[in-house]
Every structure is written in structure tokens, then in C-alpha cells.
Design a protein around this motif. Structure first.
Motif, mmCIF file in Angstrom:
data_model
loop_
_atom_site.group_PDB
_atom_site.id
_atom_site.type_symbol
_atom_site.label_atom_id
_atom_site.label_comp_id
_atom_site.label_asym_id
_atom_site.label_seq_id
_atom_site.Cartn_x
_atom_site.Cartn_y
_atom_site.Cartn_z
ATOM 1 N N GLU A 32 -8.538 12.245 -10.198
ATOM 2 C CA GLU A 32 -7.691 11.930 -9.050
ATOM 3 C C GLU A 32 -6.809 13.095 -8.624
ATOM 4 O OE1 GLU A 32 -5.519 8.392 -9.958
ATOM 5 O OE2 GLU A 32 -7.329 7.162 -10.082
ATOM 6 N N PHE A 33 -6.704 14.122 -9.456
ATOM 7 C CA PHE A 33 -5.890 15.276 -9.082
ATOM 8 C C PHE A 33 -6.480 15.925 -7.837
ATOM 9 C CE2 PHE A 33 -4.343 16.306 -13.670
ATOM 10 C CZ PHE A 33 -3.465 15.239 -13.617
ATOM 11 N N ASP A 34 -5.612 16.450 -7.034
ATOM 12 C CA ASP A 34 -6.069 17.172 -5.844
ATOM 13 C C ASP A 34 -6.724 18.481 -6.263
ATOM 14 O OD1 ASP A 34 -5.058 15.247 -4.148
ATOM 15 O OD2 ASP A 34 -3.082 16.209 -3.993
ATOM 16 N N ALA A 35 -7.552 18.956 -5.386
ATOM 17 C CA ALA A 35 -8.206 20.234 -5.642
ATOM 18 C C ALA A 35 -7.151 21.331 -5.674
ATOM 19 C CB ALA A 35 -9.241 20.520 -4.577
ATOM 20 N N ILE A 36 -7.373 22.290 -6.523
ATOM 21 C CA ILE A 36 -6.470 23.431 -6.619
ATOM 22 C C ILE A 36 -6.923 24.450 -5.584
ATOM 23 C CG2 ILE A 36 -5.669 25.280 -8.141
ATOM 24 C CD1 ILE A 36 -6.204 23.391 -10.493
ATOM 25 N N GLU A 37 -5.954 25.131 -4.998
ATOM 26 C CA GLU A 37 -6.280 26.095 -3.941
ATOM 27 C C GLU A 37 -7.302 27.107 -4.453
ATOM 28 O OE1 GLU A 37 -4.048 29.487 -1.306
ATOM 29 O OE2 GLU A 37 -2.872 27.808 -2.066
ATOM 30 N N GLY A 38 -8.348 27.299 -3.727
ATOM 31 C CA GLY A 38 -9.408 28.234 -4.083
ATOM 32 C C GLY A 38 -10.608 27.556 -4.738
ATOM 33 N N ASP A 39 -10.529 26.224 -4.935
ATOM 34 C CA ASP A 39 -11.666 25.495 -5.536
ATOM 35 C C ASP A 39 -12.834 25.437 -4.566
ATOM 36 O OD1 ASP A 39 -10.547 24.932 -7.947
ATOM 37 O OD2 ASP A 39 -10.116 22.820 -7.540
ATOM 38 N N LEU A 40 -14.008 25.492 -5.130
ATOM 39 C CA LEU A 40 -15.218 25.261 -4.359
ATOM 40 C C LEU A 40 -15.431 23.751 -4.279
ATOM 41 C CD1 LEU A 40 -17.477 27.959 -6.026
ATOM 42 C CD2 LEU A 40 -16.358 28.106 -3.800
ATOM 43 N N PRO A 41 -16.277 23.273 -3.362
ATOM 44 C CA PRO A 41 -16.529 21.838 -3.291
ATOM 45 C C PRO A 41 -17.121 21.320 -4.611
ATOM 46 C CG PRO A 41 -17.395 22.944 -1.345
ATOM 47 C CD PRO A 41 -16.938 24.002 -2.282
ATOM 48 N N GLY A 42 -16.544 20.248 -5.146
ATOM 49 C CA GLY A 42 -17.008 19.643 -6.392
ATOM 50 C C GLY A 42 -16.446 20.290 -7.647
ATOM 51 N N GLU A 58 -10.254 10.981 -18.045
ATOM 52 C CA GLU A 58 -11.232 11.438 -17.073
ATOM 53 C C GLU A 58 -10.908 10.882 -15.688
ATOM 54 O OE1 GLU A 58 -16.014 11.944 -16.978
ATOM 55 O OE2 GLU A 58 -15.256 9.962 -17.509
ATOM 56 N N ALA A 59 -10.553 9.600 -15.629
ATOM 57 C CA ALA A 59 -10.199 8.997 -14.337
ATOM 58 C C ALA A 59 -8.938 9.638 -13.769
ATOM 59 C CB ALA A 59 -9.996 7.493 -14.508
ATOM 60 N N GLU A 60 -7.980 9.929 -14.641
ATOM 61 C CA GLU A 60 -6.712 10.522 -14.207
ATOM 62 C C GLU A 60 -6.924 11.915 -13.616
ATOM 63 O OE1 GLU A 60 -2.630 10.462 -13.567
ATOM 64 O OE2 GLU A 60 -3.805 8.833 -14.457
ATOM 65 N N VAL A 61 -7.677 12.751 -14.327
ATOM 66 C CA VAL A 61 -7.841 14.120 -13.840
ATOM 67 C C VAL A 61 -8.773 14.189 -12.640
ATOM 68 C CG1 VAL A 61 -7.204 15.252 -16.001
ATOM 69 C CG2 VAL A 61 -9.593 14.684 -15.586
ATOM 70 N N ARG A 77 -14.230 20.269 -13.326
ATOM 71 C CA ARG A 77 -13.090 20.577 -14.186
ATOM 72 C C ARG A 77 -12.642 19.327 -14.934
ATOM 73 N NH1 ARG A 77 -10.478 23.638 -11.019
ATOM 74 N NH2 ARG A 77 -9.481 22.018 -9.800
ATOM 75 N N ALA A 78 -12.639 18.168 -14.276
ATOM 76 C CA ALA A 78 -12.248 16.905 -14.911
ATOM 77 C C ALA A 78 -13.218 16.564 -16.046
ATOM 78 C CB ALA A 78 -12.217 15.781 -13.876
ATOM 79 N N TRP A 79 -14.509 16.738 -15.784
ATOM 80 C CA TRP A 79 -15.509 16.463 -16.826
ATOM 81 C C TRP A 79 -15.326 17.422 -18.001
ATOM 82 C CZ3 TRP A 79 -19.479 19.690 -18.551
ATOM 83 C CH2 TRP A 79 -20.365 19.097 -19.456
ATOM 84 N N HIS A 80 -15.079 18.698 -17.695
ATOM 85 C CA HIS A 80 -14.900 19.733 -18.715
ATOM 86 C C HIS A 80 -13.681 19.438 -19.593
ATOM 87 C CE1 HIS A 80 -15.182 23.704 -20.487
ATOM 88 N NE2 HIS A 80 -13.906 23.903 -20.211
ATOM 89 N N VAL A 81 -12.616 18.922 -18.994
ATOM 90 C CA VAL A 81 -11.387 18.640 -19.740
ATOM 91 C C VAL A 81 -11.559 17.401 -20.624
ATOM 92 C CG1 VAL A 81 -8.994 17.846 -19.462
ATOM 93 C CG2 VAL A 81 -9.831 19.790 -18.142
ATOM 94 N N SER A 82 -12.218 16.366 -20.139
ATOM 95 C CA SER A 82 -12.309 15.106 -20.896
ATOM 96 C C SER A 82 -13.475 15.080 -21.889
ATOM 97 C CB SER A 82 -12.420 13.929 -19.936
ATOM 98 O OG SER A 82 -13.555 14.066 -19.114
ATOM 99 N N LYS A 83 -14.414 15.992 -21.767
ATOM 100 C CA LYS A 83 -15.578 16.003 -22.654
ATOM 101 C C LYS A 83 -15.208 16.066 -24.142
ATOM 102 C CE LYS A 83 -19.808 18.527 -23.630
ATOM 103 N NZ LYS A 83 -20.545 19.751 -23.397
#
Length: 153
Positions: free
Chosen positions: A49-59, A44-47, A64-70
Motif C-alpha cells: 500500500e505504500f506509495d511509489a518512491i520517486e524514481g520507481d519504474l512501473p511495478g 506484505e499487504a502493508e508495504v 520491493r514489497a515482495w522482496h521485503v516480505s519474502k
């Protein structure tokens, strides 16, 4: 029990063996729970820190990080709940197969004592003779509707 032997239902019938089984499983599963939780927190901490992907909305990157680590957190919770399920199994087995027969015997004895105090002897349920006609009250209540059924029974 050695590591090469498998647990069987026959072995789990004694309280001492069930306790040993529970402790062995707890010793196996708790390190897995700890490892999964550690991995989930680090992932969760690692993801995050990833930069936002082009086209992401704020937050959206944080969501996405929470969704991946859940699922990793859920896996740790599921393995931990397996330990609770094993404890529940032990309690249910003990209540249903070890304590229940003794409890029912005590209940039966109390019932016989109460009947003895009342002066009643335990009696079996008597059935009417096979050729006997049903009670007149039954016949008048239902009429002749069930006469055919009574003959065939």
C-alpha cells in the motif's frame, strides 16, 4: 518431563520419550509458524500500500514489497520444516538403533539355517602360517617386485 528439565540424548533413547519430545516441540513451533505467516501476510499487504518512491519504474513498488516480505515467509517455512526434521530424526533413530540389530540377527539366523541345510559348518577364515611362502601363482604373476615388501610385513 517438567518445563525446568532439559532434554538430553539419554532421555531421547526411548520411543515414548521421543514421541513426547516431538509433541512438545510441535506444540511450541506450530504457533510460531502461524504467527510468522500471519505477520508476513500483513507486512506484505502493508508495504504494497505504500506509495511509489520517486524514481520507481512501473511495478517496482510491488516487487520491493515482495522482496521485503519474502524472508518472513521463508522463516515460517523453515520453522515448519524443523518439525519435519524432528519426525525424520525419530524415524531414522528407530530404524538405525532399534530395528537394525533385530533385523541383522534375523539375517544371521537365516544364514546359519541355510548353511545347516547345505551341511556346511560355519568356519573362521584361516590364515597361512607366518613363515609360509606365498602361493607360487602369486610369485610368478608379480615376479620379484614385491619380495622386499613381503619380508618386511
Amino acid at each position: 518431563m517438567s518445563a525446568a528439565e532439559k532434554w538430553t540424548p539419554n532421555i531421547l533413547q526411548s520411543p515414548a520419550d521421543r514421541a513426547m519430545h516431538l509433541e512438545q516441540r510441535r506444540a511450541q513451533l506450530l504457533p510460531i509458524v502461524d504467527d510468522l505467516r500471519r505477520l508476513a501476510r500483513e507486512m506484505e499487504a502493508e508495504v504494497k500500500e505504500f506509495d511509489a518512491i520517486e524514481g520507481d519504474l512501473p511495478g517496482q513498488a510491488r516487487i520491493r514489497a515482495w522482496h521485503v516480505s519474502k524472508p518472513l515467509f521463508k522463516a515460517a517455512d523453515d520453522v515448519e520444516s524443523a518439525i519435519g526434521d524432528l519426525i525424520s530424526f525419530n524415524g531414522r533413530y528407530q530404524r538405525s538403533y532399534e530395528e537394525l540389530p533385530a533385523k541383522r540377527e534375523k539375517k544371521r539366523e537365516k544364514k546359519h539355517e541355510r548353511k545347516a541345510l547345505k551341511g556346511e559348518a560355519p568356519q573362521a577364515i584361516e590364515r597361512p602360517p607366518s613363515g609360509a611362502d606365498p602361493a607360487p601363482a602369486e610369485k610368478t604373476h608379480f615376479g620379484d617386485v614385491f619380495d622386499g615388501l613381503r619380508k618386511g610385513a
